[in-house]
Design an enzyme around this catalytic site. Structure first.
Site, short mmCIF file in Angstrom:
data_model
loop_
_atom_site.label_atom_id
_atom_site.label_comp_id
_atom_site.label_asym_id
_atom_site.label_seq_id
_atom_site.Cartn_x
_atom_site.Cartn_y
_atom_site.Cartn_z
N ARG A 115 0.78 -1.25 0.00
CA ARG A 115 0.00 0.00 0.00
C ARG A 115 0.80 1.29 0.00
NH1 ARG A 115 -4.93 -0.13 3.98
NH2 ARG A 115 -3.30 0.10 5.52
N ASP A 116 2.10 1.24 -0.15
CA ASP A 116 2.88 2.49 -0.18
C ASP A 116 4.17 2.30 -0.97
OD1 ASP A 116 3.18 5.19 0.33
OD2 ASP A 116 4.22 4.87 2.23
N LEU A 117 4.08 1.61 -2.10
CA LEU A 117 5.27 1.39 -2.91
C LEU A 117 5.62 2.69 -3.65
CD1 LEU A 117 7.33 -0.76 -3.70
CD2 LEU A 117 5.94 -1.23 -5.72
#
Length: 173
Positions: A115-117
């Protein structure tokens, strides 16, 4: 300490504990390695500034933006000295992309959505191996609530931005 500050602190402590729990179950060359956890009870671990609660992780030498900035500067110097080697740069980028892809594939095979690449969450070990780090927003897929929004807006998939049931492909967006 205000009520708001204390509440933020509690949420940060819970997020850190969740990150530790998740990382403790992962083992892959392209995922940052958790070596240990220090802290007492979650409720009191931040109250004692001498003791605290923290994770002992791999030491990273660089992040992707800094790594690319340095590589571009080297490439500019090569161009100026007429010794261009774009093949070397391309090989490095392939190594990074492949490492990140393998790390993400491993997470997804374990039903974990990151969820935060983003470039700032890709680091390099002392050996130059690319690793995904900062699992603060990572969750097991079955624990997600459909309307939950997490991550950095610039890199967020549309379904995540609109709170519309993100899935593993949302990480690849």
């Amino acid at each position: 300490i205000t009520d708001k500050t204390e509440g933020d602190f509690d949420l940060a402590a819970i997020d850190l504990a969740m990150e530790a729990n998740l990382l403790s179950r992962l083992n892959h060359e392209n995922i940052i390695e958790l070596h240990g956890i220090y802290g007492g009870e979650l409720k009191s671990c931040y109250a004692d500034s001498e003791r605290g609660y923290f994770l002992l992780l791999d030491q990273l030498q660089d992040t992707l933006p800094k790594h690319l900035e340095r590589a571009r500067a080297k490439e500019r110097r090569r161009i100026l000295s007429n010794s261009v080697s774009s093949d070397k740069m391309l090989d490095r980028l392939k190594n990074i992309a492949l490492g990140v892809s393998k790390g993400l594939e491993y997470l997804h095979s374990n039903q974990i959505i990151f969820r935060d690449l983003k470039p700032d969450n890709i680091g390099f070990t002392q050996r130059g191996n690319p690793v995904i780090f900062d699992f603060g927003f990572a969750r097991e897929l079955h624990t997600l609530q459909g309307d939950e929004i997490a991550g950095s807006l610039r890199y967020m998939s549309p379904e995540m931005a609109f709170g519309q049931n993100p899935s593993l492909p949302s990480d690849v967006y």
